[in-house]
Design a protein around this motif. Sequence first.
Motif, mmCIF file in Angstrom:
data_model
loop_
_atom_site.group_PDB
_atom_site.id
_atom_site.type_symbol
_atom_site.label_atom_id
_atom_site.label_comp_id
_atom_site.label_asym_id
_atom_site.label_seq_id
_atom_site.Cartn_x
_atom_site.Cartn_y
_atom_site.Cartn_z
ATOM 1 N N PHE A 45 0.826 -1.208 0.000
ATOM 2 C CA PHE A 45 0.000 0.000 0.000
ATOM 3 C C PHE A 45 0.864 1.264 0.000
ATOM 4 N N CYS B 232 0.043 -7.523 4.546
ATOM 5 C CA CYS B 232 -0.017 -6.194 3.932
ATOM 6 C C CYS B 232 1.127 -5.319 4.440
ATOM 7 N N PHE B 233 1.632 -4.479 3.560
ATOM 8 C CA PHE B 233 2.716 -3.564 3.933
ATOM 9 C C PHE B 233 2.331 -2.149 3.574
ATOM 10 N N GLY B 234 2.606 -1.236 4.502
ATOM 11 C CA GLY B 234 2.359 0.175 4.257
ATOM 12 C C GLY B 234 3.006 0.985 5.369
ATOM 13 N N GLY B 235 2.805 2.268 5.336
ATOM 14 C CA GLY B 235 3.349 3.118 6.391
ATOM 15 C C GLY B 235 4.818 3.388 6.187
ATOM 16 N N HIS B 236 5.532 3.542 7.274
ATOM 17 C CA HIS B 236 6.931 4.005 7.185
ATOM 18 C C HIS B 236 7.928 2.890 7.472
ATOM 19 N N LEU C 202 1.157 -5.847 13.189
ATOM 20 C CA LEU C 202 2.371 -5.300 12.592
ATOM 21 C C LEU C 202 2.270 -3.778 12.524
ATOM 22 N N SER D 18 4.280 -0.008 11.752
ATOM 23 C CA SER D 18 5.435 0.577 11.069
ATOM 24 C C SER D 18 5.484 2.098 11.214
ATOM 25 N N HIS D 19 4.550 2.671 11.966
ATOM 26 C CA HIS D 19 4.560 4.123 12.189
ATOM 27 C C HIS D 19 5.140 4.444 13.566
ATOM 28 N N GLY E 103 10.162 -0.538 10.942
ATOM 29 C CA GLY E 103 10.297 0.867 10.561
ATOM 30 C C GLY E 103 10.330 1.775 11.780
ATOM 31 N N ASP E 104 9.669 2.928 11.652
ATOM 32 C CA ASP E 104 9.688 3.896 12.745
ATOM 33 C C ASP E 104 8.956 3.412 13.997
ATOM 34 N N SER F 27 -1.742 -5.723 9.698
ATOM 35 C CA SER F 27 -0.819 -4.606 9.483
ATOM 36 C C SER F 27 -1.578 -3.293 9.630
ATOM 37 N N TRP F 28 -1.065 -2.444 10.503
ATOM 38 C CA TRP F 28 -1.691 -1.122 10.681
ATOM 39 C C TRP F 28 -1.129 -0.192 9.621
ATOM 40 N N LEU F 29 -1.785 -0.164 8.449
ATOM 41 C CA LEU F 29 -1.259 0.573 7.297
ATOM 42 C C LEU F 29 -1.353 2.079 7.504
#
Lengths: 130, 119, 100
Positions: free
Chosen positions: A8, A126-130, C6, C8-9, C34-35, C98-100
């Motif tokens: 994403f 799913c992949f997204g964000g930072h 998951l 990534s923020h 990630g962050d 995943s928390w997009l």
Amino acid sequence: MKFAIALFAPPHSPAARRALRFAEATLAGGHEIVRLFFYQDGVHSASANSVAAQDELDVAAEWSRFVSANQLDGVVCIAAGLRRGVLDAGEAQRYQRPAANLAAGWELSGLGQLHEAAQQADRLVCFGGH
Amino acid sequence: MARSMLIISRQSPWAGPSAREALDIVLAGGAFELPLGLLFLDDGVFQLVGSQRAASVEQKDLTANLQALPLFGVDALFAARRSLAERNLDESSLALSVEVLDDAGLSALINRYDHVITI
Amino acid sequence: MATLHLLSHTPFGDSRFSSCLPLLADSDALLLTGDATYALTAGTQPAAELERLPEQVAVFALDEDVQARALSALPARVQLLDYAGFVELTCRYQRVNSWL
């Protein structure tokens, strides 16, 4: 195990590289990828028109190579792609836009392909964000 | 048996295309008669406010599409109690009929589905 | 049953971290990438919140992201993963959120 992997995030997002390394690791681990599906800003990661600086990783190009080299089923959501300007030759002609920019290995199709992949897959990641 | 999917929509209708693109996943799955759920979480609960005026910012009306969900066979609709309370939204005056769940209920809900997409 | 969440923020100024934590069931797990790995920063509120999670909730982080950020003095409960470990983890839990 059967994986469906969805991206994403655009190629300049760390998530686009992370998804690629994860996808590589699934194959290396002997798993199967039933489909890759790029949605939302992930469609930019299937654009052949992004240009990375010479000393930077070209994530979109790596994705294109990965999909082609492993003969994977790589689908870019057509509605999300149209909205963000990621077009194949057919769509560029249909909407009279100056260029097609969908990278090799990918095809445009509908969200039904995401559901079909999810039906086949043991895991949807799913992949997204930072 | 068909694999089930929970879509968690956590953006307001006005934060770009995310709310609509989350709904589009649900509608596409509904067309295949797949077992789907839709949960409104965080700012996603703002999608449930009535009398919003999309035309005011030259957008399409998302709420009208949400109300069509039961017609697409999607009636597993949920909202997070904590998100509603944080935003001072009254559970009884939402534009869509949803089941309101507390944190434990949300954990259990997520663990009932085969796949989850949180947008 | 269990879910791998998951993130990534960053937990600083983004609500995903604080929204995710209350939804973790005892059998669930959290993977920071990630962050989101900044939540491991010693002496911070997010690190304290991780420590307060029920003991049964497993906490993982992607090693490359921890290394990139020069994070040290990590909470004892955190297990670091490479990509092979990441894939293995997604197999171990029944679904990935995943928390997009």
